[in-house]
Design a protein around this motif. Structure first.
Motif, PDB file in Angstrom:
ATOM      1  N   LEU A 229      -3.619   6.109   1.970  1.00  0.00           N
ATOM      2  CA  LEU A 229      -2.762   5.020   1.501  1.00  0.00           C
ATOM      3  C   LEU A 229      -2.228   4.161   2.653  1.00  0.00           C
ATOM      4  CD1 LEU A 229      -0.717   7.104  -1.108  1.00  0.00           C
ATOM      5  CD2 LEU A 229      -2.509   5.456  -1.621  1.00  0.00           C
ATOM      6  N   SER A 230      -2.917   4.181   3.794  1.00  0.00           N
ATOM      7  CA  SER A 230      -2.409   3.447   4.957  1.00  0.00           C
ATOM      8  C   SER A 230      -2.233   1.956   4.671  1.00  0.00           C
ATOM      9  CB  SER A 230      -3.348   3.623   6.148  1.00  0.00           C
ATOM     10  OG  SER A 230      -3.355   4.967   6.535  1.00  0.00           O
ATOM     11  N   THR A 231      -3.158   1.391   3.900  1.00  0.00           N
ATOM     12  CA  THR A 231      -3.045  -0.055   3.642  1.00  0.00           C
ATOM     13  C   THR A 231      -1.818  -0.367   2.780  1.00  0.00           C
ATOM     14  OG1 THR A 231      -4.569   0.175   1.792  1.00  0.00           O
ATOM     15  CG2 THR A 231      -5.510  -0.599   3.859  1.00  0.00           C
ATOM     16  N   VAL A 232      -1.405   0.609   1.971  1.00  0.00           N
ATOM     17  CA  VAL A 232      -0.197   0.409   1.159  1.00  0.00           C
ATOM     18  C   VAL A 232       1.010   0.261   2.105  1.00  0.00           C
ATOM     19  CG1 VAL A 232       1.317   1.455  -0.584  1.00  0.00           C
ATOM     20  CG2 VAL A 232      -1.150   1.722  -0.779  1.00  0.00           C
TER      21      VAL A 232
ATOM     22  N   VAL B  67       4.192  -0.619  -8.331  1.00  0.00           N
ATOM     23  CA  VAL B  67       2.997  -1.304  -8.860  1.00  0.00           C
ATOM     24  C   VAL B  67       1.735  -0.640  -8.308  1.00  0.00           C
ATOM     25  CG1 VAL B  67       1.657  -3.460  -8.745  1.00  0.00           C
ATOM     26  CG2 VAL B  67       4.090  -3.535  -9.290  1.00  0.00           C
ATOM     27  N   LEU B  68       1.707  -0.423  -6.990  1.00  0.00           N
ATOM     28  CA  LEU B  68       0.508   0.174  -6.383  1.00  0.00           C
ATOM     29  C   LEU B  68       0.357   1.635  -6.803  1.00  0.00           C
ATOM     30  CD1 LEU B  68       0.503  -1.394  -2.799  1.00  0.00           C
ATOM     31  CD2 LEU B  68      -0.818  -2.068  -4.783  1.00  0.00           C
ATOM     32  N   GLY B  69       1.475   2.338  -6.950  1.00  0.00           N
ATOM     33  CA  GLY B  69       1.429   3.733  -7.394  1.00  0.00           C
ATOM     34  C   GLY B  69       0.864   3.834  -8.804  1.00  0.00           C
ATOM     35  N   THR B  70       1.265   2.917  -9.672  1.00  0.00           N
ATOM     36  CA  THR B  70       0.768   2.910 -11.053  1.00  0.00           C
ATOM     37  C   THR B  70      -0.727   2.620 -11.084  1.00  0.00           C
ATOM     38  OG1 THR B  70       2.912   2.040 -11.670  1.00  0.00           O
ATOM     39  CG2 THR B  70       1.240   1.954 -13.359  1.00  0.00           C
ATOM     40  N   ALA B  71      -1.151   1.774 -10.133  1.00  0.00           N
ATOM     41  CA  ALA B  71      -2.571   1.385 -10.125  1.00  0.00           C
ATOM     42  C   ALA B  71      -3.473   2.471  -9.535  1.00  0.00           C
ATOM     43  CB  ALA B  71      -2.742   0.092  -9.326  1.00  0.00           C
TER      44      ALA B  71
ATOM     45  N   SER C 156     -10.417   1.838  -7.924  1.00  0.00           N
ATOM     46  CA  SER C 156     -11.076   2.567  -6.842  1.00  0.00           C
ATOM     47  C   SER C 156     -10.309   2.360  -5.536  1.00  0.00           C
ATOM     48  CB  SER C 156     -12.504   2.057  -6.680  1.00  0.00           C
ATOM     49  OG  SER C 156     -12.462   0.707  -6.265  1.00  0.00           O
ATOM     50  N   THR C 157     -10.622   3.171  -4.535  1.00  0.00           N
ATOM     51  CA  THR C 157      -9.962   3.044  -3.226  1.00  0.00           C
ATOM     52  C   THR C 157     -10.200   1.647  -2.650  1.00  0.00           C
ATOM     53  OG1 THR C 157     -10.467   5.358  -2.919  1.00  0.00           O
ATOM     54  CG2 THR C 157      -9.749   4.179  -0.977  1.00  0.00           C
TER      55      THR C 157
ATOM     56  N   ASN D  21      -7.340  -0.929  -1.589  1.00  0.00           N
ATOM     57  CA  ASN D  21      -7.213  -1.489  -0.243  1.00  0.00           C
ATOM     58  C   ASN D  21      -7.166  -3.011  -0.292  1.00  0.00           C
ATOM     59  OD1 ASN D  21      -7.164   0.979   0.980  1.00  0.00           O
ATOM     60  ND2 ASN D  21      -9.348   1.031   1.426  1.00  0.00           N
ATOM     61  N   ASN D  22      -8.032  -3.592  -1.110  1.00  0.00           N
ATOM     62  CA  ASN D  22      -8.057  -5.058  -1.227  1.00  0.00           C
ATOM     63  C   ASN D  22      -6.726  -5.575  -1.767  1.00  0.00           C
ATOM     64  OD1 ASN D  22     -10.663  -5.037  -0.325  1.00  0.00           O
ATOM     65  ND2 ASN D  22     -11.583  -5.223  -2.351  1.00  0.00           N
ATOM     66  N   LEU D  23      -6.217  -4.884  -2.777  1.00  0.00           N
ATOM     67  CA  LEU D  23      -4.946  -5.282  -3.397  1.00  0.00           C
ATOM     68  C   LEU D  23      -3.812  -5.187  -2.376  1.00  0.00           C
ATOM     69  CD1 LEU D  23      -3.727  -5.976  -6.217  1.00  0.00           C
ATOM     70  CD2 LEU D  23      -3.344  -3.546  -6.539  1.00  0.00           C
ATOM     71  N   SER D  24      -3.791  -4.085  -1.627  1.00  0.00           N
ATOM     72  CA  SER D  24      -2.741  -3.878  -0.623  1.00  0.00           C
ATOM     73  C   SER D  24      -2.795  -4.963   0.445  1.00  0.00           C
ATOM     74  CB  SER D  24      -2.908  -2.519   0.068  1.00  0.00           C
ATOM     75  OG  SER D  24      -2.791  -1.494  -0.843  1.00  0.00           O
ATOM     76  N   MET D  25      -3.997  -5.276   0.916  1.00  0.00           N
ATOM     77  CA  MET D  25      -4.123  -6.261   1.999  1.00  0.00           C
ATOM     78  C   MET D  25      -3.786  -7.666   1.509  1.00  0.00           C
ATOM     79  SD  MET D  25      -4.489  -4.259   4.362  1.00  0.00           S
ATOM     80  CE  MET D  25      -4.706  -5.187   5.865  1.00  0.00           C
ATOM     81  N   MET D  26      -4.082  -7.920   0.231  1.00  0.00           N
ATOM     82  CA  MET D  26      -3.736  -9.228  -0.330  1.00  0.00           C
ATOM     83  C   MET D  26      -2.207  -9.365  -0.410  1.00  0.00           C
ATOM     84  SD  MET D  26      -5.080 -10.692  -3.919  1.00  0.00           S
ATOM     85  CE  MET D  26      -3.628 -10.163  -4.794  1.00  0.00           C
ATOM     86  N   LEU D  27      -1.551  -8.292  -0.864  1.00  0.00           N
ATOM     87  CA  LEU D  27      -0.082  -8.313  -0.955  1.00  0.00           C
ATOM     88  C   LEU D  27       0.549  -8.367   0.435  1.00  0.00           C
ATOM     89  CD1 LEU D  27       0.326  -5.723  -3.830  1.00  0.00           C
ATOM     90  CD2 LEU D  27       0.971  -8.126  -3.933  1.00  0.00           C
ATOM     91  N   PHE D  28      -0.096  -7.699   1.391  1.00  0.00           N
ATOM     92  CA  PHE D  28       0.364  -7.735   2.788  1.00  0.00           C
ATOM     93  C   PHE D  28       0.395  -9.185   3.282  1.00  0.00           C
ATOM     94  CE2 PHE D  28      -2.061  -8.161   6.850  1.00  0.00           C
ATOM     95  CZ  PHE D  28      -1.035  -7.929   7.758  1.00  0.00           C
TER      96      PHE D  28
END
Lengths: 272, 233
Positions: free
Chosen positions: A28-31, A67-71, A76-77, A81-88
């Motif tokens: 979960l590093s990207t989170v 939100v990310l925990g629910t997802a 998929s991983t 990762n894509n979602l986390s980096m977009m939010l980042f």
């Protein structure tokens, strides 16, 4: 004051490394990147509005964590990762715009300085107390659920098949990480706080291949090198966050070089 | 009327493409003290069926019940504690840091109430099961350093130490040599008979030894249950 700064850096470095071990092993590093920048955006907006520096960062980073925990089990991983980096990116740009829009008086304050590169002045008795409480709660959680977490870390799908609620535990770890990031954000700075989460774990992986030792080593790394970074920063009057990150990174790279040199010379000796 | 351990009623499962379901209209009842083998060619839906029984995959149509509880029910986590699963993709790389002992105890600790620590009795249990599977000398080794066959035995130990009511084993012999295959078939069969348990074994090869102990052999093809030999219920 100096005692409080050192004590806070020991506790902060320890708790970020401890949570970071599980965050890294759970993939979960990207989170963490997005959580750190959600907190940064919240802090930047709080600075402009001149409101309490905990509420908005905690609200933003917790919402993101939930939100990310629910997802987690739904995507998929790669998607995660894509979602986390977009939010980042989204939160990082929000933070920078908020800082840019703030007036020069606000920009000159230590609060904004702390926001970007960290400040020892952000360490207060209140913050230190929160860190100790968070550490206590997380250790209690580990005492109760470490075996569950280990099973998830080893094989998430198998753990789920064996009756462990993997989504719940992963989300709990993310929430702990969000609180830890918010507490250390102004101390280390928004751009480097996440390095305290994953670099101690990387160092532990370099040193040993055993899971139980990795957990101990990453905590020792976090709890010793963070205060060393703080002391160096105070001695040479350089930004605290960068100094801590540089200290931990240098120690990790040095460890890697030493470990590989030892292996190289051992191989040479066995050949001769 | 016997005890139903696994129940599937008109179960359809899809992954991405609804036009190509992985399971089509499966109806099945599996009872206690039964050893059921699921076979079929690659891509026929064997693993999907096993994961659907556990509730890891949700059917888009139909009902799946495990020990009488629908797999969509929130109680499914408690029900899964009464089951053991051996995944098909069990192999760990050389960097996997958990030891054999830790991997086996994970299975045991996940069924215990919290705070859960290992008792002396648990440690004896771990040693006994490891001895039974011929891995007692490897307990302190990182699992990633073991061969495929040894790793598969570790995972089998993890499934058996939980003393489950239902064993769901996906290709449990894939990395085991022929002698070991016979020995493990016997071990699973003994467990089922002694504990009145149920075993669902996915295997694309049904050899004589497995055929001899199986109460039923189910054959899947293109997601459909095309034959049931014997009595799974």
């Amino acid at each position: 004051m100096i005692e409080l700064v050192i004590a806070s850096s020991v506790v902060g470095g320890f708790i970020l490394a401890l949570i970071g071990y599980y965050i890294s092993r759970l993939g979960l590093s990207t989170v963490t990147f997005s959580a750190a920048h959600a907190a940064l955006a919240g802090l930047a907006i709080s600075a402009i509005l001149n409101i309490n520096s905990y509420i908005l960062p905690i609200l933003l980073t917790l919402s993101l964590g939930l939100v990310l925990g629910t997802a987690l089990t739904r995507v998929s991983t790669e998607v995660m990762n894509n979602l986390s980096m977009m939010l980042f990116t989204l939160f990082n740009s929000t933070a920078l715009i908020a800082i840019y829009l703030s007036n020069t008086v606000v920009l000159a304050t230590t609060r904004v300085g702390g926001l970007l590169w960290g400040s020892p002045l952000a360490i207060t008795v209140d913050r230190f107390t929160y860190m100790v409480v968070l550490t206590g709660i997380f250790i209690t959680y580990l005492i109760l659920f470490k075996s569950r977490l280990d099973a998830i870390v080893f094989d998430k799908r198998l753990a789920e098949a064996e009756g462990i609620n993997t989504k719940l535990h992963s989300t709990v770890v993310i929430i702990f990480m969000c609180f830890a990031v918010v507490l250390m954000l102004e101390v280390v700075g928004g751009f480097l706080v996440f390095s305290l989460i994953y670099i101690p774990y990387i160092a532990s992986v370099i040193i040993t291949s055993r899971a139980d030792l990795q957990l101990i080593i990453s905590n020792v790394f976090g709890a010793t090198l963070t205060p060393i970074g703080v002391i160096l920063s105070l001695l040479y009057d350089i930004p605290i966050g960068s100094t801590i990150a540089l200290t931990i990174s240098s120690a990790t790279i040095t460890t890697y070089i030493i470990k590989n040199s030892i292996r190289y010379f051992r191989n040479l000796r066995s050949l001769s | 009327m016997g005890v139903i351990r696994v129940e599937l009623r008109d179960v359809h499962v899809t992954y991405q493409d609804p036009e190509r379901p992985a399971l089509k209209g499966i109806n099945l009842l599996i009872g206690k003290n039964k050893l059921v083998v699921i076979t079929g060619p690659n891509g026929s839906g064997k693993t999907t069926l096993l994961e659907t029984c556990l509730g890891l995959l949700k059917p888009f149509k139909g009902i799946v019940k495990l020990l009488g509880t629908p797999t969509t029910d929130s109680k499914i986590y408690s029900i899964r504690k009464l089951c053991s699963y051996l995944p098909q993709n069990f192999m760990r790389g050389p960097h996997e840091s958990y030891t054999v002992k830790q991997v086996i105890t994970m299975g045991l600790l996940s069924i215990k109430n919290i705070p859960n620590t290992l008792t002396n009795e648990d440690i004896t249990k771990v040693k006994n099961i490891a001895k039974l599977l011929g891995i007692d000398g490897l307990l302190n080794e990182p699992i990633g350093k073991l061969s495929g066959g040894q790793q598969q035995r570790v995972f089998l130990a993890r499934t058996l130490i939980r003393e489950p009511l239902i064993l769901l084993l996906d290709e449990p012999f894939s990395s085991i040599d022929p002698d070991g295959r016979e020995e493990i078939t016997e071990l699973i069969n003994d467990y089922v008979r002694e504990k009145d348990a149920t075993a669902l074994i996915v295997s694309h090869i049904v050899d004589k030894g497995l055929e001899k102990v199986a109460d039923a052999v189910l054959t899947l093809s293109n997601g459909e249950l095309i034959s049931i030999l014997g009595d799974p219920y």
